[in-house]
Design a protein around this motif. Sequence first.
Motif, PDB file in Angstrom:
ATOM      1  N   PRO A  43       0.823  -1.218   0.000  1.00 12.45           N
ATOM      2  CA  PRO A  43       0.000   0.000   0.000  1.00 12.45           C
ATOM      3  C   PRO A  43       0.856   1.267   0.000  1.00 12.45           C
ATOM      4  N   VAL A  44       0.397   2.263  -0.726  1.00 10.46           N
ATOM      5  CA  VAL A  44       1.190   3.469  -0.910  1.00 10.46           C
ATOM      6  C   VAL A  44       1.496   4.161   0.410  1.00 10.46           C
ATOM      7  N   HIS A  45       0.540   4.148   1.354  1.00 11.80           N
ATOM      8  CA  HIS A  45       0.790   4.837   2.622  1.00 11.80           C
ATOM      9  C   HIS A  45       1.749   4.058   3.515  1.00 11.80           C
ATOM     10  N   ARG A  46       1.842   2.762   3.326  1.00 13.84           N
ATOM     11  CA  ARG A  46       2.871   2.007   4.055  1.00 13.84           C
ATOM     12  C   ARG A  46       4.256   2.336   3.503  1.00 13.84           C
ATOM     13  N   ILE A  47       4.333   2.547   2.209  1.00 20.75           N
ATOM     14  CA  ILE A  47       5.605   2.940   1.610  1.00 20.75           C
ATOM     15  C   ILE A  47       6.021   4.316   2.126  1.00 20.75           C
ATOM     16  N   ILE A  48       5.072   5.237   2.163  1.00 25.40           N
ATOM     17  CA  ILE A  48       5.353   6.585   2.651  1.00 25.40           C
ATOM     18  C   ILE A  48       5.628   6.582   4.152  1.00 25.40           C
ATOM     19  N   GLY A  49       4.924   5.696   4.879  1.00 28.19           N
ATOM     20  CA  GLY A  49       5.138   5.572   6.316  1.00 28.19           C
ATOM     21  C   GLY A  49       4.191   6.363   7.165  1.00 28.19           C
ATOM     22  N   GLU A  50       3.225   7.048   6.563  1.00 25.84           N
ATOM     23  CA  GLU A  50       2.233   7.770   7.340  1.00 25.84           C
ATOM     24  C   GLU A  50       1.007   8.044   6.485  1.00 25.84           C
ATOM     25  N   ARG A  51      -0.088   8.388   7.178  1.00 26.91           N
ATOM     26  CA  ARG A  51      -1.289   8.825   6.473  1.00 26.91           C
ATOM     27  C   ARG A  51      -2.005   9.860   7.324  1.00 26.91           C
ATOM     28  N   GLU A  52      -2.558  10.845   6.666  1.00 25.13           N
ATOM     29  CA  GLU A  52      -3.302  11.873   7.393  1.00 25.13           C
ATOM     30  C   GLU A  52      -4.651  11.326   7.819  1.00 25.13           C
ATOM     31  N   PHE A  53      -5.048  11.673   9.044  1.00 23.27           N
ATOM     32  CA  PHE A  53      -6.355  11.273   9.559  1.00 23.27           C
ATOM     33  C   PHE A  53      -6.936  12.460  10.312  1.00 23.27           C
ATOM     34  N   TYR A  54      -8.076  12.924   9.885  1.00 26.91           N
ATOM     35  CA  TYR A  54      -8.747  14.061  10.515  1.00 26.91           C
ATOM     36  C   TYR A  54      -7.818  15.278  10.608  1.00 26.91           C
ATOM     37  N   GLY A  55      -6.985  15.431   9.578  1.00 28.26           N
ATOM     38  CA  GLY A  55      -6.068  16.553   9.522  1.00 28.26           C
ATOM     39  C   GLY A  55      -4.783  16.376  10.294  1.00 28.26           C
ATOM     40  N   LEU A  56      -4.583  15.195  10.890  1.00 29.92           N
ATOM     41  CA  LEU A  56      -3.390  14.925  11.683  1.00 29.92           C
ATOM     42  C   LEU A  56      -2.518  13.885  10.979  1.00 29.92           C
ATOM     43  N   PRO A  57      -1.193  14.062  10.953  1.00 31.85           N
ATOM     44  CA  PRO A  57      -0.316  13.054  10.344  1.00 31.85           C
ATOM     45  C   PRO A  57      -0.121  11.867  11.287  1.00 31.85           C
ATOM     46  N   MET A  58      -0.429  10.676  10.816  1.00 31.01           N
ATOM     47  CA  MET A  58      -0.300   9.467  11.625  1.00 31.01           C
ATOM     48  C   MET A  58       0.823   8.595  11.079  1.00 31.01           C
ATOM     49  N   LYS A  59       1.905   8.462  11.833  1.00 34.27           N
ATOM     50  CA  LYS A  59       2.981   7.546  11.466  1.00 34.27           C
ATOM     51  C   LYS A  59       2.498   6.108  11.623  1.00 34.27           C
ATOM     52  N   LEU A  60       2.962   5.242  10.725  1.00 29.31           N
ATOM     53  CA  LEU A  60       2.552   3.840  10.710  1.00 29.31           C
ATOM     54  C   LEU A  60       3.719   2.940  11.070  1.00 29.31           C
ATOM     55  N   ASN A  61       3.390   1.720  11.502  1.00 30.18           N
ATOM     56  CA  ASN A  61       4.383   0.651  11.564  1.00 30.18           C
ATOM     57  C   ASN A  61       3.669  -0.661  11.252  1.00 30.18           C
ATOM     58  N   PRO A  62       4.376  -1.777  11.143  1.00 30.88           N
ATOM     59  CA  PRO A  62       3.728  -3.020  10.704  1.00 30.88           C
ATOM     60  C   PRO A  62       2.604  -3.516  11.614  1.00 30.88           C
ATOM     61  N   SER A  63       2.529  -3.030  12.840  1.00 27.53           N
ATOM     62  CA  SER A  63       1.495  -3.489  13.771  1.00 27.53           C
ATOM     63  C   SER A  63       0.271  -2.587  13.799  1.00 27.53           C
ATOM     64  N   THR A  64       0.226  -1.575  12.942  1.00 26.01           N
ATOM     65  CA  THR A  64      -0.920  -0.678  12.904  1.00 26.01           C
ATOM     66  C   THR A  64      -1.653  -0.794  11.580  1.00 26.01           C
ATOM     67  N   LEU A  65      -2.966  -0.645  11.637  1.00 28.52           N
ATOM     68  CA  LEU A  65      -3.717  -0.457  10.415  1.00 28.52           C
ATOM     69  C   LEU A  65      -3.392   0.913   9.835  1.00 28.52           C
ATOM     70  N   VAL A  66      -3.575   1.054   8.540  1.00 25.82           N
ATOM     71  CA  VAL A  66      -3.515   2.378   7.930  1.00 25.82           C
ATOM     72  C   VAL A  66      -4.859   3.058   8.207  1.00 25.82           C
ATOM     73  N   PRO A  67      -4.873   4.186   8.907  1.00 23.88           N
ATOM     74  CA  PRO A  67      -6.160   4.857   9.173  1.00 23.88           C
ATOM     75  C   PRO A  67      -6.874   5.189   7.869  1.00 23.88           C
ATOM     76  N   ARG A  68      -8.169   4.875   7.816  1.00 26.30           N
ATOM     77  CA  ARG A  68      -8.920   5.059   6.582  1.00 26.30           C
ATOM     78  C   ARG A  68      -9.890   6.230   6.720  1.00 26.30           C
ATOM     79  N   PRO A  69     -10.172   6.908   5.620  1.00 28.74           N
ATOM     80  CA  PRO A  69     -11.148   7.998   5.679  1.00 28.74           C
ATOM     81  C   PRO A  69     -12.502   7.568   6.258  1.00 28.74           C
TER      82      PRO A  69
END
Length: 290
Positions: free
Chosen positions: A76-102
């Motif tokens: 997934p593109v956001h796993r490659i980037i390492g973060e995804r915005e959620f509710y206007g906040l940047p959320m860093k990811l790691n392998p044990s987290t879901l990617v926050p979805r809209p």
Amino acid sequence: MNASVAPRSVESLFRDARRRLADVGIETADLDTSLLLEHATGLTVLDRITDANRIVLPDAIERFETSVERRLRREPVHRIIGEREFYGLPMKLNPSTLVPRPDTETLVDLVLPFVTDTAARNGTCRILDLGTGTGAIALALLSCVPQAVAVGADVSREALEAADANAAACGLADRFETVWSDWFEAITGSFDLIVSNPPYIPSADIAELDTDVRDHDPLPALDGGHDGLSAYRLLASQAGSFLTESGALGVEIGHDQKLPVTNLFRSSGFRQTGERKDYSGHDRTLFFVK
């Protein structure tokens, strides 16, 4: 700088990568290419449009090509980037987290009026986010209601590390704490609101999920047991003991789970008073009061 890689224009890089992603059936090839290009080079869509001939240097080209190769393998593109915005906040990811979805933002929208009203009435609103992952839901609520405080609980220590880091990056660490807990196991005290985006996919359906999800999201955050309702049974049976007298609970659900989840909570003494559909028009979140 890698002299073996020739400099190229930003537009030629974009066109080539977009074609390669589209050729393997990635429907979001245009958006994904834009996101990966900006991540690797710092050049935005506006930069590419207004200065299509801008030269990208070899080091940035290598970073971009590496990320495109990962996307071609369905990471997934956001796993490659390492973060995804959620509710206007940047959320860093790691392998044990879901990617926050809209779609999960609809859970924040659903419970936010309750948090706001409770904080105005009591001076605070104490929130428990079960299965917090990146901390996205709790942190979004804290960002909107300065009087609120939250506990993020998760069975994964790695997920809690991400949640703590995200709280710090968002300037919310003073109102957010994490607890290592298998659901309610290590939870103490009472809360005005419990929120959760629990695993809700039936075990037998996991194999049929898109490769992006099945091969890259953590299985414990997906697998909801034989009928997808295991977590809701636990929440319905135990949540009442951790809620204040006027407490409430909000959950995300699968698109076809509104009736069975509502019945589980009703049988445990809850009353459903709110709901939200996701951006595709499917049932997605439910709100209950004691």
